[in-house]
Each structure stands twice: as structure tokens, then as C-alpha cells.
Design a protein around this motif. Structure first.
Motif, short mmCIF file in Angstrom:
data_model
loop_
_atom_site.label_atom_id
_atom_site.label_comp_id
_atom_site.label_asym_id
_atom_site.label_seq_id
_atom_site.Cartn_x
_atom_site.Cartn_y
_atom_site.Cartn_z
N VAL A 1 0.85 -1.20 0.00
CA VAL A 1 0.00 0.00 0.00
C VAL A 1 0.88 1.24 0.00
CG1 VAL A 1 -1.71 1.32 1.31
CG2 VAL A 1 -1.92 -1.17 1.13
N LEU A 2 1.94 1.20 0.81
CA LEU A 2 2.88 2.33 0.86
C LEU A 2 3.53 2.56 -0.50
CD1 LEU A 2 4.47 4.49 2.42
CD2 LEU A 2 6.12 2.71 3.03
N LEU A 3 3.99 1.47 -1.13
CA LEU A 3 4.62 1.59 -2.44
C LEU A 3 3.63 2.11 -3.49
CD1 LEU A 3 6.74 -1.71 -2.54
CD2 LEU A 3 7.57 0.63 -2.23
N GLY A 4 2.38 1.71 -3.35
CA GLY A 4 1.37 2.17 -4.29
C GLY A 4 1.05 3.64 -4.15
N ASN A 5 1.22 4.18 -2.94
CA ASN A 5 0.93 5.59 -2.69
C ASN A 5 2.11 6.52 -2.99
OD1 ASN A 5 -1.67 5.01 -1.80
ND2 ASN A 5 -1.05 4.81 0.34
N LEU A 6 3.30 5.96 -3.11
CA LEU A 6 4.49 6.80 -3.32
C LEU A 6 4.44 7.62 -4.61
CD1 LEU A 6 7.44 4.58 -2.00
CD2 LEU A 6 6.29 6.50 -0.88
N PRO A 7 4.03 7.03 -5.75
CA PRO A 7 3.97 7.86 -6.98
C PRO A 7 3.06 9.07 -6.84
CG PRO A 7 3.86 5.53 -7.53
CD PRO A 7 3.73 5.62 -6.05
N GLY A 8 1.90 8.88 -6.22
CA GLY A 8 1.00 10.00 -6.00
C GLY A 8 1.63 11.05 -5.11
N GLY A 9 2.41 10.59 -4.12
CA GLY A 9 3.12 11.52 -3.25
C GLY A 9 4.18 12.30 -4.00
N VAL A 10 4.85 11.64 -4.93
CA VAL A 10 5.86 12.33 -5.75
C VAL A 10 5.21 13.40 -6.61
CG1 VAL A 10 7.52 12.03 -7.63
CG2 VAL A 10 7.45 10.37 -5.77
N ALA A 11 4.07 13.05 -7.23
CA ALA A 11 3.37 14.01 -8.09
C ALA A 11 2.96 15.26 -7.31
CB ALA A 11 2.15 13.35 -8.72
N GLN A 12 2.37 15.05 -6.13
CA GLN A 12 1.97 16.19 -5.31
C GLN A 12 3.19 16.93 -4.76
OE1 GLN A 12 -1.72 15.74 -2.84
NE2 GLN A 12 -1.45 13.58 -3.29
N GLY A 13 4.23 16.19 -4.44
CA GLY A 13 5.45 16.81 -3.93
C GLY A 13 6.08 17.75 -4.95
N ILE A 14 6.03 17.38 -6.22
CA ILE A 14 6.56 18.26 -7.27
C ILE A 14 5.78 19.58 -7.31
CG2 ILE A 14 6.84 18.55 -9.77
CD1 ILE A 14 7.39 15.54 -9.93
N ILE A 15 4.45 19.47 -7.20
CA ILE A 15 3.63 20.69 -7.22
C ILE A 15 3.94 21.56 -6.01
CG2 ILE A 15 1.26 21.56 -7.14
CD1 ILE A 15 0.39 19.01 -8.60
N TRP A 16 4.06 20.93 -4.84
CA TRP A 16 4.43 21.71 -3.65
C TRP A 16 5.84 22.26 -3.77
CZ3 TRP A 16 0.92 23.59 -0.74
CH2 TRP A 16 -0.25 22.90 -0.46
N GLY A 17 6.69 21.55 -4.50
CA GLY A 17 8.05 22.05 -4.73
C GLY A 17 8.04 23.31 -5.57
N ILE A 18 7.15 23.38 -6.57
CA ILE A 18 7.01 24.61 -7.37
C ILE A 18 6.55 25.75 -6.48
CG2 ILE A 18 5.73 25.69 -9.26
CD1 ILE A 18 5.62 22.91 -10.59
N MET A 19 5.59 25.45 -5.58
CA MET A 19 5.14 26.46 -4.63
C MET A 19 6.28 26.91 -3.72
SD MET A 19 4.07 27.14 -1.30
CE MET A 19 3.96 25.51 -0.60
N ALA A 20 7.12 25.95 -3.32
CA ALA A 20 8.24 26.27 -2.44
C ALA A 20 9.27 27.17 -3.12
CB ALA A 20 8.92 24.97 -1.97
#
Length: 336
Positions: free
Chosen positions: A12-31
Motif C-alpha cells: 500500500v505504501l509503495l502504491g501511494n508513493l507515486p501520487g506523493g511524488v506528483a503532489q510533492g513536485i507541485i508543492w516544490g514549485i510552490m516552495a
């Protein structure tokens, strides 16, 4: 305890990691927007909690009105620029401290964002009915497009801050008095920096609204903390890996990486089945830890440096005593 750990499924953790990366990139642009004010301009700007929502609200409403999603994103960026302009003018033209100017603009944006969304707290936009740049239904595509947008933003920022105007903004944040003495209009530079920062934050808000499929009046709450977390995590990681070789471009890249790491930590916290209501507490703890790391490292270096100086001084004193000993002995014999 054993039952708790057995209930945690690594798949389940591995399955959620890609979604976390996608959102993390967007938050990174905000950062990246937060980085401009926090590090380059040395201004505490709290407008971002409002402009992130502004970007999402403008993007969703324009897409619902039939606009191309890229054009809607551009208008969202312009809306963020205008919000940053308001904060900058409140600070420079009216003499209001930067942190209070940001709070005032953020406070006003709450009502403005509601008005943009037709006085509704939530506005959905379905990928089934409208063309979106990225969506959570296609995470690999969202990662690719988000990464390309982040790379383009980094390239533009690297170019801009190498120009005369960009260098003037950096100089203003580094030493306002010296910049003023060099003929730089520091008020104009502050306004430009705040505008650019909030424009990027609104851009990220527009991307996030498309990714999650809706804009919400509270979607920007806590954005400043997330942005600071990404900046600090990226800086600590970058300095640990590259050290003195970490240049300006590298710092921008690591800010985005910091956003990804931050969101992966959040994914881990949720996977551990901790109470989601405590998520902001965990966020504050993570940010506090990474904020403290540079300070603790500086203290450690200072203590080692001090110990080295004391050791060298002790050795020097020892040699001095050894050199004085024969002379004292010779004087004693002469006296006898």
C-alpha cells in the motif's frame, strides 16, 4: 503491537508513493516561490496561504468557463502576481511591516477567493468533462508534466536572477543599505520579488486544483509551512550531498526535491495509520527539526573550532614552558 505492525501493508505504501511524488513536485514549485521571499529577499511573507487558493480558484473557474487549461494557468499566475503586488505596495508605499502586509492581503484574499468561486467553498472540475493538464487518475503523466513544469520554472528563475534586475533583488535581500547606496531602488525590488513569489505560488495552486479535481477555499491553509519545510529540507540535503559545490541552480533543484521528500514523509505518516487530525502537528515537528539542523551544525562546527584553538594554544604554551625551563635552570646555576 504485533497486530498493529502486521496490519501495515508495504505494498500500500509503495502504491501511494507515486501520487506523493506528483503532489510533492507541485508543492516544490510552490516552495520555489517561498524561496524567493524567504531566502533571496529576506522577507517574511504570509500571503502565500491566500494566493495558493487564488491560483486554484481562478484555474478551475476558467476551465469550467471553457478556457484552455494552460491559458487558465497563465491567468492564475497573473492573479498571483497582482496579489503579491498588493502585499508589496502595502509594505513599501504604506510602511506596513512585511509580515503584517502579508496577513492583510491573505485575509482579504479569503473573501476574494470565495467571490471567484461564486461564493461556494468548493468547486469541482471533472477530468471526464474537461481537459486538464494533469490529474490524479494518471499519476505517471502527472509526474512527467509536473517535472517538466518545475524544470521550466527553475530554468526561468536561474536566467532571471542572473540578469541585472534579478541580481538587484538578491542584493536587496542580502544587504538593503549597501544596495541603496549603489543606486538600487530597494522598494521596487521588494515589490518585484513579492509579486514573482506569489505568482509562482498561484501557479502551483492551479496545478494542484487540476490534480485533485477541485478548488477549495481552505486548500492553501498552511502553505507557508509546507513551503518552508521544502526549502529547509532541500537546503540541508543539498549541502549534505554537494557541500560548497551547491550553486544557485542546485539550490533551486533541491527546493523541489525538498517538496517531494516532505510529501513522501506525509504519505509515510498516513500509512502508519496515525490520526490524520494530528497531521499539522507532525508537519510542525518535521519543519522544526529541519530548521534546527543548520543551527545545531553551526554550533557543532563552532565547538570543534573552539576546541581546536584551545588545543593549539595549550600545545604552544607547553612548548613555551619547555623553552623557558633551561633558561631558568641556567639562571639558578649562575646564582649559586
Amino acid at each position: 503491537m504485533a497486530a498493529y505492525f502486521s496490519s501495515l501493508n508495504p505494498l500500500v505504501l509503495l502504491g501511494n508513493l507515486p501520487g506523493g511524488v506528483a503532489q510533492g513536485i507541485i508543492w516544490g514549485i510552490m516552495a520555489l516561490g517561498v524561496y524567493i521571499t524567504f531566502r533571496l529577499l529576506d522577507v517574511a511573507d504570509l500571503t502565500v496561504d491566500g494566493t495558493f487558493t487564488t491560483g486554484g480558484a481562478v484555474t478551475v473557474m476558467l476551465i469550467l468557463a471553457g478556457w484552455n487549461p494552460w491559458a487558465a494557468l497563465l491567468i492564475a499566475l497573473i492573479a498571483g502576481l497582482l496579489a503579491g503586488l498588493c502585499t508589496g505596495l502595502l509594505h513599501t508605499a504604506l510602511g506596513i511591516p512585511a509580515i503584517l502586509a502579508g496577513i492583510l492581503t491573505q485575509f482579504a484574499l479569503y473573501s476574494i477567493n470565495l467571490a471567484i468561486m461564486g461564493f461556494m467553498a468548493n468547486k469541482p472540475v471533472s477530468v471526464d468533462k474537461y481537459v486538464l493538464i494533469l490529474t490524479s487518475r494518471s499519476v505517471p503523466s502527472a509526474i512527467l508534466i509536473g517535472g517538466l513544469v518545475a524544470a521550466a520554472v527553475i530554468a526561468v528563475l536561474y536566467w532571471f536572477f542572473g540578469t541585472e534586475t534579478g541580481s538587484a533583488i538578491r542584493a536587496t535581500g542580502c544587504n538593503p543599505e549597501m544596495s541603496k547606496a549603489q543606486g538600487i531602488n530597494i522598494n521596487v525590488m521588494k515589490v518585484l520579488g513579492l509579486s514573482l513569489s506569489n505568482g509562482l505560488v498561484a501557479l502551483a495552486g492551479g496545478l494542484m486544483a487540476q490534480f485533485q479535481g477541485f478548488s477549495d477555499i481552505n486548500m492553501g491553509r498552511g502553505s507557508i509551512v509546507i513551503g518552508l519545510a521544502a526549502v529547509i529540507i532541500g537546503e540541508v540535503l543539498g549541502e549534505a550531498i554537494l557541500g560548497k559545490r551547491l550553486n544557485f541552480c542546485g539550490r533551486l533543484i533541491f527546493v523541489v526535491i525538498g517538496g517531494i521528500i516532505y510529501y513522501l514523509v506525509i504519505i509515510l505518516v498516513l500509512w502508519l495509520k496515525l490520526n490524520s487530525n494530528l497531521l499539522k502537528l507532525f508537519t510542525a515537528i518535521v519543519v522544526a527539526i529541519f530548521l534546527a539542523v543548520p543551527y545545531l551544525r553551526s554550533l557543532q562546527k563552532a565547538s570543534f573550532k573552539k576546541a581546536g584553538k584551545n588545543s593549539a594554544k595549550a600545545i604552544a604554551n607547553g612548548y613555551k614552558h619547555e623553552e623557558d625551563a633551561p633558561e631558568n635552570g641556567a639562571q639558578g646555576k649562575a646564582g649559586d
